[in-house]
Design a protein around this motif. Structure first.
Motif, mmCIF file in Angstrom:
data_model
loop_
_atom_site.group_PDB
_atom_site.id
_atom_site.type_symbol
_atom_site.label_atom_id
_atom_site.label_comp_id
_atom_site.label_asym_id
_atom_site.label_seq_id
_atom_site.Cartn_x
_atom_site.Cartn_y
_atom_site.Cartn_z
ATOM 1 N N TRP A 64 0.850 -1.184 0.000
ATOM 2 C CA TRP A 64 0.000 0.000 0.000
ATOM 3 C C TRP A 64 0.889 1.238 0.000
ATOM 4 C CZ3 TRP A 64 -2.106 2.682 4.735
ATOM 5 C CH2 TRP A 64 -3.135 3.582 4.401
ATOM 6 N N GLU A 65 0.583 2.224 -0.816
ATOM 7 C CA GLU A 65 1.480 3.348 -1.081
ATOM 8 C C GLU A 65 1.983 4.074 0.170
ATOM 9 O OE1 GLU A 65 1.726 7.313 -3.877
ATOM 10 O OE2 GLU A 65 0.233 5.775 -4.300
ATOM 11 N N PRO A 66 1.151 4.394 1.170
ATOM 12 C CA PRO A 66 1.711 5.034 2.372
ATOM 13 C C PRO A 66 2.629 4.121 3.188
ATOM 14 C CG PRO A 66 -0.630 5.511 2.196
ATOM 15 C CD PRO A 66 -0.318 4.475 1.155
ATOM 16 N N GLY A 67 2.573 2.812 2.960
ATOM 17 C CA GLY A 67 3.417 1.882 3.704
ATOM 18 C C GLY A 67 4.750 1.595 3.044
ATOM 19 N N ILE A 68 4.994 2.153 1.864
ATOM 20 C CA ILE A 68 6.238 1.889 1.150
ATOM 21 C C ILE A 68 7.465 2.347 1.941
ATOM 22 C CG2 ILE A 68 7.571 2.521 -0.912
ATOM 23 C CD1 ILE A 68 5.008 2.271 -2.513
ATOM 24 N N PRO A 69 7.479 3.556 2.539
ATOM 25 C CA PRO A 69 8.668 3.937 3.326
ATOM 26 C C PRO A 69 8.947 2.984 4.486
ATOM 27 C CG PRO A 69 7.349 5.875 2.866
ATOM 28 C CD PRO A 69 6.554 4.691 2.416
ATOM 29 N N VAL A 70 7.920 2.480 5.128
ATOM 30 C CA VAL A 70 8.108 1.542 6.235
ATOM 31 C C VAL A 70 8.709 0.233 5.718
ATOM 32 C CG1 VAL A 70 6.914 0.228 8.030
ATOM 33 C CG2 VAL A 70 6.236 2.574 7.556
ATOM 34 N N ALA A 71 8.217 -0.237 4.580
ATOM 35 C CA ALA A 71 8.758 -1.464 3.991
ATOM 36 C C ALA A 71 10.214 -1.276 3.585
ATOM 37 C CB ALA A 71 7.916 -1.880 2.787
ATOM 38 N N LEU A 72 10.541 -0.118 3.029
ATOM 39 C CA LEU A 72 11.927 0.144 2.630
ATOM 40 C C LEU A 72 12.855 0.242 3.841
ATOM 41 C CD1 LEU A 72 11.435 2.662 -0.317
ATOM 42 C CD2 LEU A 72 12.008 0.228 -0.430
ATOM 43 N N VAL A 73 12.368 0.830 4.932
ATOM 44 C CA VAL A 73 13.181 0.905 6.155
ATOM 45 C C VAL A 73 13.409 -0.500 6.708
ATOM 46 C CG1 VAL A 73 13.138 1.663 8.567
ATOM 47 C CG2 VAL A 73 12.613 3.279 6.755
ATOM 48 N N ALA A 74 12.379 -1.339 6.691
ATOM 49 C CA ALA A 74 12.536 -2.711 7.185
ATOM 50 C C ALA A 74 13.538 -3.485 6.332
ATOM 51 C CB ALA A 74 11.181 -3.421 7.190
ATOM 52 N N LEU A 75 13.470 -3.325 5.016
ATOM 53 C CA LEU A 75 14.433 -4.002 4.142
ATOM 54 C C LEU A 75 15.844 -3.446 4.340
ATOM 55 C CD1 LEU A 75 12.255 -4.295 0.924
ATOM 56 C CD2 LEU A 75 13.107 -6.181 2.318
ATOM 57 N N ILE A 77 17.067 -2.244 7.173
ATOM 58 C CA ILE A 77 17.561 -2.793 8.435
ATOM 59 C C ILE A 77 18.006 -4.238 8.234
ATOM 60 C CG2 ILE A 77 16.850 -3.481 10.760
ATOM 61 C CD1 ILE A 77 15.158 -0.901 10.829
ATOM 62 N N GLY A 78 17.252 -4.995 7.452
ATOM 63 C CA GLY A 78 17.676 -6.353 7.111
ATOM 64 C C GLY A 78 18.997 -6.361 6.354
ATOM 65 N N GLN A 79 19.155 -5.428 5.435
ATOM 66 C CA GLN A 79 20.406 -5.302 4.682
ATOM 67 C C GLN A 79 21.581 -4.993 5.608
ATOM 68 O OE1 GLN A 79 21.797 -5.909 1.512
ATOM 69 N NE2 GLN A 79 20.753 -4.257 0.433
ATOM 70 N N MET A 80 21.360 -4.107 6.580
ATOM 71 C CA MET A 80 22.424 -3.797 7.541
ATOM 72 C C MET A 80 22.782 -5.029 8.368
ATOM 73 S SD MET A 80 21.693 0.045 8.936
ATOM 74 C CE MET A 80 19.925 -0.045 9.077
ATOM 75 N N GLY A 81 21.775 -5.805 8.752
ATOM 76 C CA GLY A 81 22.041 -7.027 9.502
ATOM 77 C C GLY A 81 22.860 -8.025 8.708
ATOM 78 N N VAL A 82 22.553 -8.182 7.433
ATOM 79 C CA VAL A 82 23.322 -9.090 6.573
ATOM 80 C C VAL A 82 24.769 -8.627 6.489
ATOM 81 C CG1 VAL A 82 23.620 -9.832 4.171
ATOM 82 C CG2 VAL A 82 21.378 -9.962 5.246
ATOM 83 N N HIS A 83 24.976 -7.338 6.297
ATOM 84 C CA HIS A 83 26.340 -6.815 6.189
ATOM 85 C C HIS A 83 27.112 -6.980 7.494
ATOM 86 C CE1 HIS A 83 26.322 -5.074 2.154
ATOM 87 N NE2 HIS A 83 25.039 -4.826 2.379
ATOM 88 N N LEU A 84 26.437 -6.727 8.624
ATOM 89 C CA LEU A 84 27.126 -6.861 9.912
ATOM 90 C C LEU A 84 27.544 -8.294 10.178
ATOM 91 C CD1 LEU A 84 24.966 -4.545 12.181
ATOM 92 C CD2 LEU A 84 27.317 -4.165 11.453
ATOM 93 N N VAL A 85 26.698 -9.249 9.855
ATOM 94 C CA VAL A 85 26.990 -10.645 10.173
ATOM 95 C C VAL A 85 27.921 -11.284 9.149
ATOM 96 C CG1 VAL A 85 25.961 -12.934 10.419
ATOM 97 C CG2 VAL A 85 24.884 -10.972 11.498
ATOM 98 N N PHE A 86 27.604 -11.141 7.873
ATOM 99 C CA PHE A 86 28.344 -11.886 6.855
ATOM 100 C C PHE A 86 29.636 -11.207 6.407
ATOM 101 C CE2 PHE A 86 24.205 -13.848 6.509
ATOM 102 C CZ PHE A 86 24.542 -15.179 6.362
ATOM 103 N N PHE A 87 29.709 -9.875 6.470
ATOM 104 C CA PHE A 87 30.891 -9.193 5.960
ATOM 105 C C PHE A 87 31.748 -8.579 7.064
ATOM 106 C CE2 PHE A 87 27.765 -8.799 2.412
ATOM 107 C CZ PHE A 87 28.342 -9.771 1.621
ATOM 108 N N LEU A 88 31.113 -8.040 8.113
ATOM 109 C CA LEU A 88 31.876 -7.453 9.213
ATOM 110 C C LEU A 88 32.079 -8.432 10.366
ATOM 111 C CD1 LEU A 88 30.321 -3.893 9.264
ATOM 112 C CD2 LEU A 88 32.496 -4.609 8.302
ATOM 113 N N HIS A 89 31.423 -9.576 10.320
ATOM 114 C CA HIS A 89 31.576 -10.650 11.303
ATOM 115 C C HIS A 89 31.283 -10.187 12.731
ATOM 116 C CE1 HIS A 89 33.288 -12.705 7.927
ATOM 117 N NE2 HIS A 89 34.259 -11.818 7.841
ATOM 118 N N ILE A 90 30.231 -9.403 12.900
ATOM 119 C CA ILE A 90 29.810 -8.947 14.223
ATOM 120 C C ILE A 90 28.867 -9.998 14.802
ATOM 121 C CG2 ILE A 90 28.596 -7.157 15.513
ATOM 122 C CD1 ILE A 90 31.153 -6.126 14.353
ATOM 123 N N THR A 91 29.214 -10.556 15.957
ATOM 124 C CA THR A 91 28.365 -11.530 16.631
ATOM 125 C C THR A 91 28.184 -11.103 18.083
ATOM 126 O OG1 THR A 91 30.216 -12.897 17.339
ATOM 127 C CG2 THR A 91 29.231 -13.412 15.193
#
Length: 136
Positions: A64-75, A77-91
């Motif tokens: 839904w159009e007003p929910g697009i910014p929320v969906a993009l922020v959630a994605l 945050i997921g992208q940051m999590g992938v980078h922290l775990v798989f590339f920066l090795h933060i555990t």
């Protein structure tokens, strides 16, 4: 000695202390290169899928159009999590305490600079615009 549980004499329960709490792709004593490459490939694949999902959400009618910014922020945050775990090795392991604290301090500094800049620009806009003096 694959069982890492030890008897806790104070509480009478079992205390779980994993000995190999490592991030995917982190270097171990044996330097397993194929496992590291596999981990980086998985991280790259997940990051690429999240990026493609962001473009798809922004350009389709899936959300839904007003929910697009929320969906993009959630994605994002997921992208940051992938980078922290798989590339920066933060555990959450005990050997990564300094890395997590440095990351948290960096996030704090960036947040302070961002919020302070917005606050200063808001006050400059309020004080320098004249409030009707330049209006015809």
């Amino acid at each position: 000695m694959s069982d890492t549980r030890t008897q806790d004499s104070g509480s009478g329960g079992l205390d779980e202390t994993p000995q190999d709490d490592k991030a995917p792709g982190s270097r171990s004593a044996e330097h397993d290169i194929p496992a590291a490459l596999r981990s980086y490939a998985i991280g790259f694949g997940l990051a690429a899928m999240l990026t493609a999902a962001s473009f798809y959400v922004a350009t389709s009618d899936l959300v839904w159009e007003p929910g697009i910014p929320v969906a993009l922020v959630a994605l994002a945050i997921g992208q940051m999590g992938v980078h922290l775990v798989f590339f920066l090795h933060i555990t959450t392991g005990p050997d990564n305490t300094n890395n997590v604290l440095a990351l948290a301090f960096g996030v704090l500094i960036v947040g302070l600079v961002l919020i302070g800049s917005l606050w200063i620009m808001n006050h400059l806009d309020h004080n320098l615009m004249g409030h009707g003096l330049m209006q015809p």
